[in-house]
Design a protein around this motif. Structure first.
Motif, PDB file in Angstrom:
ATOM      1  N   GLY A 195       0.775  -1.237   0.000  1.00  0.00           N
ATOM      2  CA  GLY A 195       0.000   0.000   0.000  1.00  0.00           C
ATOM      3  C   GLY A 195       0.803   1.281   0.000  1.00  0.00           C
ATOM      4  O   GLY A 195       0.232   2.356   0.210  1.00  0.00           O
ATOM      5  N   LEU A 196       2.096   1.205  -0.243  1.00  0.00           N
ATOM      6  CA  LEU A 196       2.899   2.423  -0.263  1.00  0.00           C
ATOM      7  C   LEU A 196       2.681   3.176  -1.568  1.00  0.00           C
ATOM      8  O   LEU A 196       2.561   2.582  -2.639  1.00  0.00           O
ATOM      9  CB  LEU A 196       4.384   2.089  -0.105  1.00  0.00           C
ATOM     10  CG  LEU A 196       4.862   1.675   1.290  1.00  0.00           C
ATOM     11  CD1 LEU A 196       6.357   1.389   1.261  1.00  0.00           C
ATOM     12  CD2 LEU A 196       4.561   2.746   2.319  1.00  0.00           C
ATOM     13  N   SER A 197       2.662   4.493  -1.465  1.00  0.00           N
ATOM     14  CA  SER A 197       2.549   5.329  -2.652  1.00  0.00           C
ATOM     15  C   SER A 197       3.917   5.471  -3.318  1.00  0.00           C
ATOM     16  O   SER A 197       4.924   4.946  -2.837  1.00  0.00           O
ATOM     17  CB  SER A 197       2.009   6.711  -2.276  1.00  0.00           C
ATOM     18  OG  SER A 197       2.910   7.365  -1.399  1.00  0.00           O
ATOM     19  N   THR A 198       3.967   6.215  -4.425  1.00  0.00           N
ATOM     20  CA  THR A 198       5.231   6.405  -5.126  1.00  0.00           C
ATOM     21  C   THR A 198       6.248   7.118  -4.241  1.00  0.00           C
ATOM     22  O   THR A 198       7.410   6.706  -4.163  1.00  0.00           O
ATOM     23  CB  THR A 198       5.002   7.220  -6.408  1.00  0.00           C
ATOM     24  OG1 THR A 198       4.083   6.530  -7.252  1.00  0.00           O
ATOM     25  CG2 THR A 198       6.318   7.410  -7.157  1.00  0.00           C
ATOM     26  N   PHE A 199       5.808   8.183  -3.560  1.00  0.00           N
ATOM     27  CA  PHE A 199       6.724   8.885  -2.672  1.00  0.00           C
ATOM     28  C   PHE A 199       7.090   8.030  -1.464  1.00  0.00           C
ATOM     29  O   PHE A 199       8.208   8.113  -0.952  1.00  0.00           O
ATOM     30  CB  PHE A 199       6.108  10.214  -2.219  1.00  0.00           C
ATOM     31  CG  PHE A 199       6.139  11.276  -3.269  1.00  0.00           C
ATOM     32  CD1 PHE A 199       7.304  11.965  -3.541  1.00  0.00           C
ATOM     33  CD2 PHE A 199       5.000  11.592  -3.997  1.00  0.00           C
ATOM     34  CE1 PHE A 199       7.342  12.959  -4.516  1.00  0.00           C
ATOM     35  CE2 PHE A 199       5.021  12.572  -4.969  1.00  0.00           C
ATOM     36  CZ  PHE A 199       6.200  13.257  -5.228  1.00  0.00           C
ATOM     37  N   GLY A 200       6.154   7.209  -0.997  1.00  0.00           N
ATOM     38  CA  GLY A 200       6.456   6.303   0.109  1.00  0.00           C
ATOM     39  C   GLY A 200       7.530   5.298  -0.276  1.00  0.00           C
ATOM     40  O   GLY A 200       8.439   4.997   0.508  1.00  0.00           O
ATOM     41  N   ILE A 201       7.445   4.769  -1.500  1.00  0.00           N
ATOM     42  CA  ILE A 201       8.471   3.833  -1.979  1.00  0.00           C
ATOM     43  C   ILE A 201       9.816   4.531  -2.098  1.00  0.00           C
ATOM     44  O   ILE A 201      10.859   3.985  -1.720  1.00  0.00           O
ATOM     45  CB  ILE A 201       8.045   3.241  -3.334  1.00  0.00           C
ATOM     46  CG1 ILE A 201       6.781   2.390  -3.169  1.00  0.00           C
ATOM     47  CG2 ILE A 201       9.163   2.413  -3.940  1.00  0.00           C
ATOM     48  CD1 ILE A 201       6.200   1.895  -4.479  1.00  0.00           C
ATOM     49  N   LEU A 202       9.790   5.767  -2.604  1.00  0.00           N
ATOM     50  CA  LEU A 202      11.038   6.497  -2.781  1.00  0.00           C
ATOM     51  C   LEU A 202      11.716   6.778  -1.447  1.00  0.00           C
ATOM     52  O   LEU A 202      12.923   6.532  -1.296  1.00  0.00           O
ATOM     53  CB  LEU A 202      10.766   7.807  -3.520  1.00  0.00           C
ATOM     54  CG  LEU A 202      11.965   8.756  -3.686  1.00  0.00           C
ATOM     55  CD1 LEU A 202      13.069   8.105  -4.517  1.00  0.00           C
ATOM     56  CD2 LEU A 202      11.523  10.072  -4.324  1.00  0.00           C
ATOM     57  N   PHE A 203      10.955   7.277  -0.469  1.00  0.00           N
ATOM     58  CA  PHE A 203      11.554   7.699   0.794  1.00  0.00           C
ATOM     59  C   PHE A 203      11.801   6.539   1.758  1.00  0.00           C
ATOM     60  O   PHE A 203      12.750   6.593   2.548  1.00  0.00           O
ATOM     61  CB  PHE A 203      10.662   8.747   1.476  1.00  0.00           C
ATOM     62  CG  PHE A 203      10.656  10.076   0.766  1.00  0.00           C
ATOM     63  CD1 PHE A 203      11.792  10.855   0.705  1.00  0.00           C
ATOM     64  CD2 PHE A 203       9.508  10.536   0.145  1.00  0.00           C
ATOM     65  CE1 PHE A 203      11.796  12.071   0.044  1.00  0.00           C
ATOM     66  CE2 PHE A 203       9.498  11.747  -0.515  1.00  0.00           C
ATOM     67  CZ  PHE A 203      10.643  12.522  -0.566  1.00  0.00           C
ATOM     68  N   ARG A 204      10.999   5.487   1.694  1.00  0.00           N
ATOM     69  CA  ARG A 204      11.115   4.406   2.675  1.00  0.00           C
ATOM     70  C   ARG A 204      11.828   3.177   2.151  1.00  0.00           C
ATOM     71  O   ARG A 204      12.296   2.351   2.940  1.00  0.00           O
ATOM     72  CB  ARG A 204       9.723   4.018   3.174  1.00  0.00           C
ATOM     73  CG  ARG A 204       8.989   5.166   3.864  1.00  0.00           C
ATOM     74  CD  ARG A 204       7.618   4.760   4.354  1.00  0.00           C
ATOM     75  NE  ARG A 204       7.696   3.693   5.338  1.00  0.00           N
ATOM     76  CZ  ARG A 204       6.623   3.171   5.958  1.00  0.00           C
ATOM     77  NH1 ARG A 204       5.408   3.637   5.660  1.00  0.00           N
ATOM     78  NH2 ARG A 204       6.759   2.211   6.832  1.00  0.00           N
ATOM     79  N   ILE A 205      11.916   3.040   0.843  1.00  0.00           N
ATOM     80  CA  ILE A 205      12.564   1.858   0.264  1.00  0.00           C
ATOM     81  C   ILE A 205      13.808   2.234  -0.526  1.00  0.00           C
ATOM     82  O   ILE A 205      14.905   1.721  -0.271  1.00  0.00           O
ATOM     83  CB  ILE A 205      11.580   1.079  -0.644  1.00  0.00           C
ATOM     84  CG1 ILE A 205      10.301   0.706   0.120  1.00  0.00           C
ATOM     85  CG2 ILE A 205      12.253  -0.162  -1.209  1.00  0.00           C
ATOM     86  CD1 ILE A 205      10.523  -0.224   1.284  1.00  0.00           C
ATOM     87  N   VAL A 206      13.658   3.143  -1.488  1.00  0.00           N
ATOM     88  CA  VAL A 206      14.745   3.430  -2.427  1.00  0.00           C
ATOM     89  C   VAL A 206      15.874   4.211  -1.763  1.00  0.00           C
ATOM     90  O   VAL A 206      17.048   3.817  -1.841  1.00  0.00           O
ATOM     91  CB  VAL A 206      14.203   4.180  -3.655  1.00  0.00           C
ATOM     92  CG1 VAL A 206      15.342   4.574  -4.586  1.00  0.00           C
ATOM     93  CG2 VAL A 206      13.194   3.317  -4.397  1.00  0.00           C
ATOM     94  N   LEU A 207      15.550   5.313  -1.117  1.00  0.00           N
ATOM     95  CA  LEU A 207      16.609   6.156  -0.554  1.00  0.00           C
ATOM     96  C   LEU A 207      17.422   5.464   0.540  1.00  0.00           C
ATOM     97  O   LEU A 207      18.655   5.634   0.581  1.00  0.00           O
ATOM     98  CB  LEU A 207      16.006   7.465  -0.030  1.00  0.00           C
ATOM     99  CG  LEU A 207      15.414   8.396  -1.094  1.00  0.00           C
ATOM    100  CD1 LEU A 207      14.975   9.707  -0.462  1.00  0.00           C
ATOM    101  CD2 LEU A 207      16.421   8.657  -2.203  1.00  0.00           C
TER     102      LEU A 207
END
Length: 308
Positions: A195-207
């Motif tokens: 259920g993560l949004s695009t910004f959630g994926i970026l800040f919580r997974i990718v970065l």
């Protein structure tokens, strides 16, 4: 009934030390020559820095006679005292710190968001966006149109004249894009299912997985903005807004013009080693920053420049 005790069969055998693999004669010769070659490279690399530091603390006569090598001669701190006792120097130094920090933060935000979008092959218009970025590497508007643009936007004598025109480095953008492309897509797919949004994926997974390339890009941007002087020289006419690089540039120009008529005065001493003092004062903060990001430097560049 008498029974004879059986000898235990599970006695532990004494541990055997691993046999040391002996290097062949060719390997030992290679290690010796490799060590000598690397020490030679280190010496050649460090010599200019040591020489510059020695000149910055040397006297005028020794510098002009070419006697300064690795150790100061005629120890003199006149130039350092002149620069460090000037209140305008510290004002410009503070400006440089502010400009570098703000510009690096803005550049990292814009570059990260742009690179993350370009790393997604499913995004429509991706090739067009890449083409726009690459186009700017080879063509620009020119000095006069850029000056007219900055002036018409009212950004002269302001922080934004330094920050915004160079907010995105295309080289850094492409390196970060390649790094994001090498991250496993399964991680983002699992995050989408959760259920993560695009910004959630970026800040919580990718970065969190991109610390190496992020630290490398911060170093690249910080060094570039710290050393920049031409834009401030072009778009600013107030001395209290100059970065320290423009202050030192003006000091070098003034000392060089007056050196012929200065004789044995302090100005002659300043003219003789002002460039060395300038280099030391400019590079010192970057040298203090580099050890904190050095361990990320090599891995960040290599992971971001080689496509898996």
């Amino acid at each position: 009934m008498v029974t004879t005790a059986q000898a235990p069969t599970d006695l532990k055998k004494p541990e055997q030390k691993p046999r040391r693999v002996r290097s062949s004669r060719g390997e030992r010769i290679f290690q010796v020559f490799n060590t000598i070659a690397l020490l030679g490279v280190v010496g050649v690399t460090l010599y200019p820095f040591v020489n510059i530091i020695a000149q910055s603390f040397s006297g005028e006569s020794a510098i002009r006679a070419g006697q300064v090598n690795l150790w100061p001669k005629g120890f003199n701190t006149t130039t350092y005292q002149l620069v460090l006792n000037d209140s305008l120097f510290w004002t410009n130094y503070k400006n440089t710190v502010v400009y570098t920090v703000v510009a690096t933060i803005i550049a990292m935000v814009l570059t990260t968001c742009y690179a993350y979008v370009l790393s997604k092959k499913r995004v429509r218009g991706r090739k067009f966006l890449i083409g726009i970025a690459v186009f700017t590497m080879f063509f620009n508007g020119g000095l006069i149109p850029n000056y007219v643009l900055i002036s018409s936007l009212g950004m002269t004598n302001s922080l934004w004249a330094i920050v915004l025109p160079n907010a995105i480095s295309v080289f850094n953008l492409l390196v970060m894009k390649s790094f994001f492309e090498n991250l496993p897509e399964e991680l983002e797919e699992a995050a989408q299912i959760d259920g993560l949004s695009t910004f959630g994926i970026l800040f919580r997974i990718v970065l969190p997985l991109s610390k190496a390339v992020m630290a490398t890009m911060v170093l690249f941007y910080a060094v570039a903005f710290w050393n920049a002087w031409f834009q401030a020289f072009l778009y600013m006419d107030r001395a209290d807004l100059f970065p320290v690089t423009v202050y030192l540039r003006n000091l070098i120009a003034g000392a060089s013009n007056a050196s012929s008529s200065a004789g044995g005065s302090d100005l002659a001493q300043v003219a003789s080693n002002i460039q060395s003092v300038t280099m030391v004062l400019t590079v010192l903060p970057i040298l203090c920053l580099y050890p904190f990001v050095q361990r990320y430097f090599v891995s960040g560049v290599m992971l971001g420049s080689v496509k898996g």
